[in-house]
Design an enzyme around this catalytic site. Sequence first.
Site, mmCIF file in Angstrom:
data_model
loop_
_atom_site.group_PDB
_atom_site.id
_atom_site.type_symbol
_atom_site.label_atom_id
_atom_site.label_comp_id
_atom_site.label_asym_id
_atom_site.label_seq_id
_atom_site.Cartn_x
_atom_site.Cartn_y
_atom_site.Cartn_z
ATOM 1 N N SER A 1 4.563 5.893 11.750
ATOM 2 C CA SER A 1 4.859 4.564 11.232
ATOM 3 C C SER A 1 3.683 4.075 10.400
ATOM 4 O O SER A 1 2.604 4.663 10.391
ATOM 5 C CB SER A 1 5.120 3.585 12.381
ATOM 6 O OG SER A 1 3.904 3.220 13.020
ATOM 7 N N LYS A 2 3.907 2.968 9.717
ATOM 8 C CA LYS A 2 2.864 2.399 8.862
ATOM 9 C C LYS A 2 1.669 1.907 9.673
ATOM 10 O O LYS A 2 0.594 1.693 9.113
ATOM 11 C CB LYS A 2 3.443 1.254 8.030
ATOM 12 C CG LYS A 2 4.497 1.706 7.031
ATOM 13 C CD LYS A 2 5.067 0.538 6.255
ATOM 14 C CE LYS A 2 6.118 1.004 5.257
ATOM 15 N NZ LYS A 2 6.698 -0.114 4.487
ATOM 16 N N ARG A 3 1.862 1.738 10.969
ATOM 17 C CA ARG A 3 0.768 1.233 11.812
ATOM 18 C C ARG A 3 -0.087 2.345 12.409
ATOM 19 O O ARG A 3 -1.128 2.084 12.990
ATOM 20 C CB ARG A 3 1.347 0.372 12.943
ATOM 21 C CG ARG A 3 2.024 -0.897 12.462
ATOM 22 C CD ARG A 3 2.638 -1.674 13.612
ATOM 23 N NE ARG A 3 3.698 -0.926 14.258
ATOM 24 C CZ ARG A 3 4.951 -0.874 13.808
ATOM 25 N NH1 ARG A 3 5.276 -1.520 12.699
ATOM 26 N NH2 ARG A 3 5.878 -0.182 14.455
ATOM 27 N N ASP A 4 0.343 3.583 12.250
ATOM 28 C CA ASP A 4 -0.394 4.701 12.828
ATOM 29 C C ASP A 4 -1.697 4.961 12.078
ATOM 30 O O ASP A 4 -1.797 4.714 10.864
ATOM 31 C CB ASP A 4 0.457 5.978 12.797
ATOM 32 C CG ASP A 4 1.534 5.982 13.867
ATOM 33 O OD1 ASP A 4 1.285 5.439 14.953
ATOM 34 O OD2 ASP A 4 2.626 6.516 13.601
ATOM 35 N N TYR B 1 0.836 -1.188 0.000
ATOM 36 C CA TYR B 1 0.000 0.000 0.000
ATOM 37 C C TYR B 1 0.878 1.247 0.000
ATOM 38 O O TYR B 1 2.065 1.198 0.314
ATOM 39 C CB TYR B 1 -0.976 0.024 1.181
ATOM 40 C CG TYR B 1 -0.345 0.266 2.541
ATOM 41 C CD1 TYR B 1 -0.194 1.573 3.023
ATOM 42 C CD2 TYR B 1 0.064 -0.776 3.351
ATOM 43 C CE1 TYR B 1 0.363 1.817 4.269
ATOM 44 C CE2 TYR B 1 0.623 -0.552 4.600
ATOM 45 C CZ TYR B 1 0.770 0.757 5.048
ATOM 46 O OH TYR B 1 1.320 1.000 6.274
#
Length: 438
Positions: free
Chosen positions: A213-216, A15
């Site tokens: 980060s990508k998890r935020d 993504y």
Amino acid sequence: MTPVRTRFAPSPTGYLHLGGARTALFNWLFARQHGGTFVLRVEDTDDKRNKEEAFAAIYEGMQWMGIDWDEGFEKGGDFGPYNQSERHDLYLKWFEKLEADGRVYQEDDGAWRFRFERKEVTLTDLVCGEITIDYKNEEINPDMTVRRPDGSFTFHFVNVVDDLEMQISHVIRGEDHLMNTPKHLQLYEAFGVEPPQFAHIPLILNDSGKKMSKRDEGAAVKDYQELGFVPEAMTNFVALLGWNPKTEQEIFTAEELIAAFNLSHINRAPARFDLKKALWMNQQYTLELSADEFYESASPYLEAAGLPMSHPNMRAAVEAVQEKVNCFDDVEGAISFLFEDDISYDDEAVTKVMKNENVPALLAALKEDWTNLENWEEAKDQIGITAKAAGSKPGQLMFPTRVALSGLGGGIDLGLIIHLMGQENCVNRLEHFLTVQA
């Protein structure tokens, strides 16, 4: 003058994240402003997953934001192939040059290292200014691995080869690569070619002040697609993450962004991600849509939620919330109470209503008055009459009525809610609320 050629070189992670989108956008804006070329290449040498499927999410996100490319993935060009996995022979050619010049040596484990020149290296960055790294101390800056024991080449090596082979004039990338660049300058020098100009853009911080980060929350561009953002709003929002036009203007068309963009106006300090600001900006764009455009854009989200699109009141309900929602995904939550038998209540709104101990009696009186009302066009006025008869002010009954009918503390004009729901449904909703809250 050297033609401007910029590039975006993502790895196929599945993504497009916010930082990558901004890097792509800044490179695109710079190329477009200077009549240059924007290249999209794929750094896919280390990915074991289905590369084509994983990369699709990245280029679809770019296309959604209006970031088109001139060369590269699915476009071709004179400097291909544009996938690193297909460029091994090119890397080997440049590696053999280093080998012939004595600039690489092999370790016992089979890895190959590039021999740094033990000197100071100065990077003149278009955003960060001059940065000097001293390579005299081999313990602090050991020689760099450029080829692994399995024969594959490292990021540092292929990145430099790709940029020089594709004649990239400007490398605009995240600040996390800043300390890599002096290493790359040594490679360019060893290859005997002029390096591109570099511009390292600031980090993006999350709402806690840490590197995003990508998890935020809000890290993936696809999240904004799913929320129902206007693509141009997303592009506008991302452009202002770390770049300042030096004016009060906040809303830009793509053409205005291209004209205004300037590397010297990129902030040195980290950019702070603000979801509320993103939602506000998107609302500025939805407000500019015609009623037809807004309805057409919201419809897929309403259909996905299972709302009855053929209902005669659907169009009026959607139009009524255009000025009240931030994105298209919000529309369903703002109007679904009009078309569903089951209703849920906002806890905060109910708590506020029930602080007034007179509310149950007031709503019961209104239910009785509405049941006997002969002309439903007078239903909203009846709220004030009922309240006055009970010795209360109209406002003390207006909000409880809204919550009882819609379950919400705000949204569509109360008069329109009453009109769209009709007498029988309104009376039933009051009765249901009184029963549930008893």
